[in-house]
Design a protein around this motif. Sequence first.
Motif, short mmCIF file in Angstrom:
data_model
loop_
_atom_site.label_atom_id
_atom_site.label_comp_id
_atom_site.label_asym_id
_atom_site.label_seq_id
_atom_site.Cartn_x
_atom_site.Cartn_y
_atom_site.Cartn_z
N SER A 143 92.64 65.88 -44.65
CA SER A 143 93.51 65.68 -43.50
C SER A 143 93.97 67.05 -42.99
O SER A 143 93.91 68.04 -43.71
N PRO A 144 94.48 67.09 -41.77
CA PRO A 144 95.03 68.36 -41.26
C PRO A 144 96.16 68.89 -42.14
O PRO A 144 96.26 70.09 -42.34
N LEU A 145 96.99 68.00 -42.68
CA LEU A 145 98.06 68.44 -43.56
C LEU A 145 97.49 69.09 -44.81
O LEU A 145 97.94 70.16 -45.23
N HIS A 146 96.48 68.47 -45.42
CA HIS A 146 95.86 69.04 -46.62
C HIS A 146 95.28 70.42 -46.30
O HIS A 146 95.47 71.37 -47.07
N GLN A 147 94.62 70.55 -45.18
CA GLN A 147 94.05 71.84 -44.79
C GLN A 147 95.14 72.89 -44.64
O GLN A 147 94.99 74.03 -45.10
N ARG A 148 96.24 72.51 -44.02
CA ARG A 148 97.34 73.45 -43.82
C ARG A 148 97.95 73.87 -45.15
O ARG A 148 98.27 75.05 -45.36
N LEU A 149 98.11 72.93 -46.07
CA LEU A 149 98.65 73.26 -47.39
C LEU A 149 97.73 74.24 -48.11
O LEU A 149 98.19 75.19 -48.74
N GLN A 150 96.42 74.02 -48.02
CA GLN A 150 95.47 74.93 -48.65
C GLN A 150 95.56 76.33 -48.03
O GLN A 150 95.50 77.33 -48.74
N GLU A 151 95.72 76.40 -46.70
CA GLU A 151 95.86 77.69 -46.03
C GLU A 151 97.08 78.45 -46.54
O GLU A 151 97.08 79.68 -46.57
N GLU A 152 98.11 77.72 -46.92
CA GLU A 152 99.34 78.33 -47.43
C GLU A 152 99.30 78.54 -48.95
O GLU A 152 100.31 78.86 -49.56
N ASN A 153 98.12 78.31 -49.55
CA ASN A 153 97.94 78.45 -51.00
C ASN A 153 98.84 77.52 -51.81
O ASN A 153 99.32 77.88 -52.88
N LEU A 154 99.09 76.33 -51.27
CA LEU A 154 99.87 75.32 -51.97
C LEU A 154 98.92 74.28 -52.55
O LEU A 154 97.87 73.99 -51.98
N VAL A 155 99.27 73.74 -53.68
CA VAL A 155 98.42 72.75 -54.34
C VAL A 155 98.57 71.40 -53.65
O VAL A 155 99.70 70.93 -53.44
N ALA A 156 97.47 70.82 -53.29
CA ALA A 156 97.46 69.48 -52.69
C ALA A 156 96.39 68.67 -53.41
O ALA A 156 95.26 69.14 -53.58
N LEU A 157 96.75 67.51 -53.86
CA LEU A 157 95.81 66.65 -54.58
C LEU A 157 95.63 65.36 -53.79
O LEU A 157 96.36 64.39 -53.99
N PRO A 158 94.69 65.34 -52.87
CA PRO A 158 94.51 64.13 -52.05
C PRO A 158 93.96 62.98 -52.88
O PRO A 158 93.13 63.17 -53.76
N LEU A 159 94.48 61.80 -52.60
CA LEU A 159 94.03 60.58 -53.27
C LEU A 159 93.38 59.68 -52.23
O LEU A 159 93.87 59.58 -51.10
N THR A 160 92.31 59.02 -52.61
CA THR A 160 91.55 58.23 -51.64
C THR A 160 91.96 56.77 -51.59
O THR A 160 91.41 56.00 -50.82
N PHE A 161 92.93 56.38 -52.40
CA PHE A 161 93.36 54.98 -52.44
C PHE A 161 94.28 54.67 -51.26
O PHE A 161 95.06 55.51 -50.84
N ARG A 162 94.22 53.45 -50.79
CA ARG A 162 95.14 53.01 -49.74
C ARG A 162 96.52 52.79 -50.35
O ARG A 162 96.66 52.63 -51.55
N ARG A 163 97.55 52.76 -49.52
CA ARG A 163 98.94 52.68 -49.98
C ARG A 163 99.24 51.51 -50.90
O ARG A 163 100.06 51.62 -51.79
N GLY A 164 98.61 50.39 -50.68
CA GLY A 164 98.90 49.20 -51.48
C GLY A 164 98.00 49.02 -52.68
O GLY A 164 98.10 48.02 -53.39
N ASP A 165 97.12 49.95 -52.92
CA ASP A 165 96.15 49.83 -54.01
C ASP A 165 96.80 50.22 -55.33
O ASP A 165 97.23 51.37 -55.51
N PRO A 166 96.88 49.28 -56.32
CA PRO A 166 97.53 49.61 -57.59
C PRO A 166 96.84 50.73 -58.37
O PRO A 166 97.47 51.35 -59.23
N ARG A 167 95.58 51.03 -58.07
CA ARG A 167 94.92 52.15 -58.75
C ARG A 167 95.61 53.48 -58.43
O ARG A 167 95.51 54.44 -59.20
N LEU A 168 96.34 53.50 -57.33
CA LEU A 168 97.10 54.68 -56.96
C LEU A 168 98.11 55.04 -58.05
O LEU A 168 98.29 56.20 -58.39
#
Length: 186
Positions: free
Chosen positions: A1-26
């Motif tokens: 996402s654009p937010l993830h890209q921006r966090l990476q540009e700022e050298n901040l750790v971002a761990l994107p998850l591919t699960f939808r909001r209601g998915d209990p695997r999250l």
Amino acid sequence: SPLHQRLQEENLVALPLTFRRGDPRLLWALVKIVRKGGFTVVDAHNFQSQMWGLLAATLSRIPGRIATVHSAYGIVTQGYRGKVQEAVLRLNVRWGCRFITVSEATKSYLSTLGVPEAAIRVIHNGVPMPDTPLQLPDYRLRKTLGWSEQEYVIAVVGRLEREKGHDVLLSALQLAVRQNPAIRCL
């Protein structure tokens, strides 16, 4: 996402998850992340993260569990969804979470849900205004809108949703313009 890209540009750790909001695997993905990361504080800022993130923190025995609450969920979001959001807040009380609110009104709302006052801190969503302007105003935008340099411009930033209180702003502007017709609002 654009937010993830921006966090990476700022050298901040971002761990994107591919699960939808209601998915209990999250939940289990978050448990793995907080345990592996050795975190001691989890601060959740919206309904989904207050459910999954704080449950993961509780299961992982993270001592610092914080829910930042921006509005009165059950009032702003009426019906079934609002009731579910309030149920999650009540669960967070049982899980020993502390709460940050952005206003005294939201603090009062949490109190009605059984959140102990000692578990709530108010950190206002605001920026202190300097006593004097930091720089000379740039009047180009006013000119493109057909406004003069003498007009008093109020800028409002926020989603156009009920909880942001734009209806209150519009009512206040109606009164203010009667006293000062040079008021404009963006």
